[in-house]
Enzyme design. Structure first.
Site: not given
Length: 492
Positions: A258-259
């Site tokens: 997700k980063r």
């Protein structure tokens, strides 16, 4: 390739949304089945009762449908090898485990976690090269084992790895032969104390029962493969061809997460990516047609995909390349397809058109022709087309555009001249409109840019719009003249 018909499966666990990596695995399985006239199976591995939910299963099915990956067997389709959810196959696993036990290929183990930990520490202390399960219960007398089971003592079932088995060589279509040392193979658990199967057992029972010929999956499963080979052999089932594909990395070289931005399929769907473009891009993350071709339509992927073109090296997710492919797919659409598949749905969603909207086909195609080149994502349609659907009373004027294009000395005269010129146009068509406006700069002794900028702001509400003649033709004569009249009050 053998004469056995190809059967592949995609077996996600419904513990969340379909990840980009899982989607690529599904694409490869689907494409391999199609290219080899085989069968693509969707199986739901839902044996995690806490995280596997029906809602998550539906999320996966929706994602698969959006990707256009039609399955030949599985949920909502059926097939001869069902059921296709692991929770509905529990008896099959129990039967398979019992058969191995009856045949002396598995045995009950009563070792407690504390005993196992102590044995492992002892093996480490004596620097034993084999530090797995020490086979303490392997040769337990069957009568003694039955007595302990009858007494209610908890136990697991372990597979009995043949002592002379030797190294396991996995023949992998991507990595080549991968050898796992025999000393790493302990008698691993195939059935837990509660009677449920372990992953390495259940997945093999399913794959064997479903006749899976090729297992195409992420290389994070490569370490599971030697144990699974042992299960295939114990069951007397043919070992499929394995193909372990590399993981997908972010730009920083770390596993995609997700980063790095969006990581699940629905996020890309909701962002407006076309499924064909998204599938094309994911297919290129580790596979190539010829090392050069970037745009690979779905039918080409389905006919030309092969495992020998899959790279063993990790792939890097590049959002800019995905966006480029998206733009290419939109650009290559016909105006009619763009109108039906992208433009009209977006206009309806935005409320610019309503149910039962009817318009002349030529008018719709003309609108598509000016909107499509300015559309990268479906959401762009509304911004580009909104002025066409406004009226003289509802058209929104951009404040900065008014200041720069209208609120200047002499712009009132430009609008007066434009209105007069346009009133005399016989056929309200792009060429005639452009011709009427073309003479104004010289007649007014003004720069062409300033003249057309003023008319554009008056008619479209801003300085950035599709070609003026085409836009005005779509708006219509009376509304264009009314817009110019309204804008006259903003001009100097």
């Amino acid at each position: 390739m053998s004469e056995t018909p190809v059967r592949v499966r995609f077996a996600p666990s419904p513990t969340g949304k379909l990840h980009v990596g899982g989607a690529r695995t599904a694409i490869y399985n689907w494409a391999f089945a199609r290219a080899n006239h085989g069968t693509f199976i969707l199986r739901i591995d839902d044996t995690d009762p806490e995280r596997s939910t029906e809602e998550n299963t539906q999320i996966i099915l929706r994602a698969m449908r959006w990707l256009g990956l039609d399955w030949d067997e599985g949920p909502e389709v059926g097939g001869d090898y069902g059921p296709y959810k692991q929770t509905e196959r529990a008896q099959m696993y129990r039967d398979a485990a019992q058969r191995l036990w009856d045949e002396g290929k598995a045995y009950p183990c009563f070792c407690t976690p504390e005993q196992l930990a102590a044995d492992r520490e002892a093996a480490q202390a004596r620097k034993d090269p084999f530090q797995g399960y020490q086979r303490r219960c392997r040769d337990l007398d069957p009568a003694e084992a039955q007595r302990r089971i009858a007494a209610g003592e908890p136990y697991v079932l372990r597979i009995k790895v043949p002592e002379d088995r030797g190294d396991v060589v996995v023949r992998d279509a991507v990595h080549g032969d991968v050898t796992f040392a025999a000393r790493e193979l302990d008698d691993f658990v195939i059935q837990r104390t509660d009677g449920t199967p372990t992953y390495n057992f259940a997945t093999v029972v399913d794959d064997a029962a479903m006749g899976i010929t090729h297992v195409i999956r992420g290389d994070d499963h490569l370490s599971n493969t030697p144990r699974q080979v042992i299960v295939y052999e114990a069951l007397g089932a043919p070992v499929p061809t394995f193909a372990h594909i590399s993981m997908i990395l972010g730009a920083d070289g770390k596993k995609l997460s997700k980063r790095h931005g969006a990581t699940n399929v629905e996020e890309y769907r909701d962002a407006g990516y076309l499924s064909d473009a998204f599938v094309n891009y994911l297919a290129l993350l580790g596979w190539s047609l010829d090392g050069e071709t970037t745009i690979i339509p779905r039918d080409v992927l389905a006919s030309q995909f092969s495992l020998d073109h899959v790279s063993k090296n990790p792939a890097t997710f590049d959002p800019k390349k995905l966006d480029w492919i998206q733009a290419e797919y939109i650009r290559s659409m016909s105006d009619a397809d763009f109108a039906d598949q992208v433009m009209l749905p977006e206009l309806h969603e935005a409320g610019l058109i309503c149910d039962g909207f009817e318009a002349d086909e030529a008018w719709v195609d003309a609108l598509a022709a000016i909107v499509k080149p300015r559309t990268k994502f479906p959401a762009d349609v509304v911004a580009v087309a909104a002025p066409v659907f406004a009226t003289a009373e509802t058209l929104a004027y951009d404040e900065k555009s008014v200041e720069k294009g209208l609120a200047k000395e002499g712009m009132g005269a430009v609008l007066d001249a434009a209105r007069a010129a346009l009133t005399g146009v016989d056929e309200w068509a792009p060429a005639a409109i452009d011709a009427a406006l073309e003479t104004l700069p010289e007649a007014l002794d003004m720069k062409k840019r300033l003249v057309f900028q003023a008319v554009r702001v008056a008619v479209c509400g801003n300085m950035v719009s599709p070609p003026l003649g085409e836009t005005m033709a779509l708006v219509g004569r009376e509304d264009c003249l009314a817009r110019i009249e309204r804008a006259r009050g903003m001009a100097l």
